[in-house]
Design a protein around this motif. Structure first.
Motif, PDB file in Angstrom:
ATOM      1  N   GLY A 274       0.812  -1.198   0.000  1.00 43.61           N
ATOM      2  CA  GLY A 274      -0.255   0.094   0.047  1.00 43.61           C
ATOM      3  C   GLY A 274       0.810   1.419  -0.055  1.00 43.61           C
ATOM      4  N   ASN A 275       0.581   2.303  -0.552  1.00 34.09           N
ATOM      5  CA  ASN A 275       1.003   3.560  -0.796  1.00 34.09           C
ATOM      6  C   ASN A 275       1.604   4.122   0.468  1.00 34.09           C
ATOM      7  OD1 ASN A 275       1.539   3.612  -3.783  1.00 34.09           O
ATOM      8  ND2 ASN A 275      -0.574   4.482  -3.752  1.00 34.09           N
TER       9      ASN A 275
ATOM     10  N   LEU B 193      -1.558  10.309   8.014  1.00 28.68           N
ATOM     11  CA  LEU B 193      -2.355  10.079   7.006  1.00 28.68           C
ATOM     12  C   LEU B 193      -2.639   8.723   6.964  1.00 28.68           C
ATOM     13  CD1 LEU B 193      -0.707  11.845   4.009  1.00 28.68           C
ATOM     14  CD2 LEU B 193      -3.028  12.449   4.750  1.00 28.68           C
ATOM     15  N   LEU B 194      -1.953   7.733   7.230  1.00 29.14           N
ATOM     16  CA  LEU B 194      -2.051   6.311   7.465  1.00 29.14           C
ATOM     17  C   LEU B 194      -2.976   5.883   8.595  1.00 29.14           C
ATOM     18  CD1 LEU B 194      -1.339   3.398   6.280  1.00 29.14           C
ATOM     19  CD2 LEU B 194       0.385   3.463   8.215  1.00 29.14           C
TER      20      LEU B 194
ATOM     21  N   ASP C 246      -6.546   4.243   7.256  1.00 31.90           N
ATOM     22  CA  ASP C 246      -6.577   2.840   7.603  1.00 31.90           C
ATOM     23  C   ASP C 246      -6.093   2.239   8.683  1.00 31.90           C
ATOM     24  OD1 ASP C 246      -6.914   2.594   4.486  1.00 31.90           O
ATOM     25  OD2 ASP C 246      -4.681   2.833   4.413  1.00 31.90           O
ATOM     26  N   GLY C 247      -5.620   3.258   9.764  1.00 32.07           N
ATOM     27  CA  GLY C 247      -5.185   2.702  11.099  1.00 32.07           C
ATOM     28  C   GLY C 247      -3.864   2.332  11.020  1.00 32.07           C
TER      29      GLY C 247
ATOM     30  N   ARG D 254       1.551  -2.609  10.813  1.00 34.34           N
ATOM     31  CA  ARG D 254       2.059  -4.083  11.825  1.00 34.34           C
ATOM     32  C   ARG D 254       2.322  -5.145  10.870  1.00 34.34           C
ATOM     33  NH1 ARG D 254      -1.502  -1.415  15.437  1.00 34.34           N
ATOM     34  NH2 ARG D 254      -3.266  -2.608  14.766  1.00 34.34           N
ATOM     35  N   GLU D 255       1.119  -5.263   9.929  1.00 31.34           N
ATOM     36  CA  GLU D 255       1.424  -6.276   9.150  1.00 31.34           C
ATOM     37  C   GLU D 255       2.658  -6.413   8.042  1.00 31.34           C
ATOM     38  OE1 GLU D 255      -2.182  -6.422   6.802  1.00 31.34           O
ATOM     39  OE2 GLU D 255      -3.378  -6.929   8.737  1.00 31.34           O
TER      40      GLU D 255
END
Length: 309
Positions: free
Chosen positions: A33-34, A214-215, A219-220, A225-226
Motif C-alpha cells: 500500500g502506498n 495520513l495512514l 487505514d489505522g 504492523r502487517e
C-alpha cells in the motif's frame, strides 16, 4: 570542472536513481500500500542517515542547525514529500500514471519560478530553450506510450488539480530545501557534501510524521504492523529507500548546490525517458515510435544544457 556541469551530471545520476525507485515502488506499493510504503521509506531513510552521520562524524545526529534552517527543511519535507506525494498518488488513481507523469513536467517550471522569486536565480536563454526542448520530448514520450489509446483532453478536473499540485509541490519543495541548506551551511561544522543528507534528515522527519498521520486516519496502524512481518515487502521498501529518499533525494539536494534549481529539476525529470528500456526488459511494455522520438528530442534538450557553459 565547471560547477554547473557537476550539478547537471549529479542531476542525471538522480534521474537514473529515481528510475530504479519507480520500478521498485510499483512492486512495493502493490504489496504494502502506498501510505504504508511511504512510512517505511521515511523510517528507513532516517535510520540510514543516522548510520551515515555516525560513520562519518562520530555523531549519529546531524550537526546542529539553526531554528530557521531546520524550519525551512521541515517545510520542504511537508511540501515535497507529504503533500506532493499525496497529490501524486491521488492523480494516478483519478487520471492514471501516464497523464500524471505528463503533468509532472510542470515541476521544473515551478522550481525555476520559485528559485527566481526567492533566490534570484536566473536562467540563460540557452538554458530556458534546453528546458523547454527536454520537457517537450518527455511529454511526447509519455503520451506515446500505449499508442492504441486515444489521447483525451476530457480529464476530470479533480485529477488535473491533484497532478498540478504534485508538480508544483515537487518543484517548490526542492527550492525550499535549497533555502534551508543555504542557512544550514552558515551554521554547520561538517563536510560540504554531507549538508544535503543532513537537510534530507529533517525532510524525512516531516515525512514520517505526515505519512503516519495520513495512514492512521485513513487505514489505522494495522497495515504497518502487517508490513513489518512481510519479508518481501520490507526488502522492496529497503531497496526503494536506498534509491529514493536516501541516495536519490540526498543527491538531488546536492545538485541544487551546484546548478540552478530549474536546470536540476529538468534533468531529474528524465525518468520517463530512462525507464523505457527497463520497462521493456522487465515488464515487456511495447516501445512506440512516439516514445523513441520523445527520447531523442529530450536527449537533444539535455545536450543543450552542456553547451551552455
Amino acid at each position: 570542472m565547471n560547477q554547473n556541469i557537476i550539478g547537471e551530471l549529479i542531476s542525471i545520476g538522480v534521474a537514473f536513481s529515481w528510475t530504479a525507485t519507480a520500478l521498485l515502488s510499483e512492486f512495493g506499493s502493490k504489496r504494502l500500500g502506498n501510505l504504508t510504503l511511504n512510512v517505511l521509506r521515511m523510517a528507513l531513510a532516517l535510520l540510514f542517515s543516522l548510520v551515515l552521520f555516525g560513520f562519518t562524524t562520530g555523531n549519529p545526529l546531524p550537526a546542529g542547525a539553526s531554528a530557521e534552517a531546520a524550519g525551512w527543511m521541515l517545510l520542504s519535507g511537508l511540501v515535497g514529500y507529504v503533500i506532493g506525494d499525496f497529490c501524486l498518488f491521488q492523480c494516478y488513481i483519478i487520471i492514471g500514471s501516464r497523464y500524471g507523469q505528463l503533468f509532472m513536467t510542470l515541476a521544473p517550471l515551478a522550481a525555476a519560478l520559485m528559485a527566481w522569486v526567492t533566490l534570484g536565480q536566473q536562467m540563460t536563454s540557452m538554458s530556458i530553450v534546453a528546458m523547454l526542448v527536454t520537457l517537450f520530448g518527455i511529454g511526447i514520450s509519455v503520451l506515446g506510450r500505449g499508442e492504441h489509446h486515444t489521447v483525451s483532453l476530457k480529464l476530470p478536473l479533480r485529477g488535473v488539480l491533484y497532478a498540478i499540485g504534485a508538480a508544483v509541490c515537487q518543484g517548490v519543495g526542492l527550492v525550499l530545501s535549497k533555502i534551508g541548506m543555504d542557512h544550514y551551511e552558515a551554521m554547520a561544522d561538517m563536510p560540504e557534501w554531507l549538508v544535503p543528507f543532513s537537510a534530507n534528515f529533517y525532510r524525512c522527519v516531516a515525512g514520517i510524521i505526515g505519512f503516519t498521520l495520513l495512514l492512521y486516519y485513513r487505514d489505522g496502524m494495522a497495515p504497518l504492523r502487517e508490513a513489518l512481518h512481510d519479508k518481501k515487502g520490507l526488502s522492496a521498501a529497503t531497496a526503494t529507500t536506498i534509491f529514493g529518499p536516501f541516495v536519490g533525494v540526498g543527491f538531488s539536494l546536492m545538485a541544487v548546490q551546484y546548478t540552478a534549481a530549474g536546470i536540476a529539476s529538468t534533468l531529474m525529470a528524465m525518468t520517463p525517458i530512462i525507464i523505457l528500456l527497463p520497462s521493456y526488459w522487465f515488464f515487456h511494455e511495447r516501445i512506440t515510435w512516439k516514445a523513441v522520438l520523445g527520447a531523442f528530442i529530450s536527449v537533444i534538450g539535455v545536450s543543450l544544457f552542456f553547451l551552455d557553459v
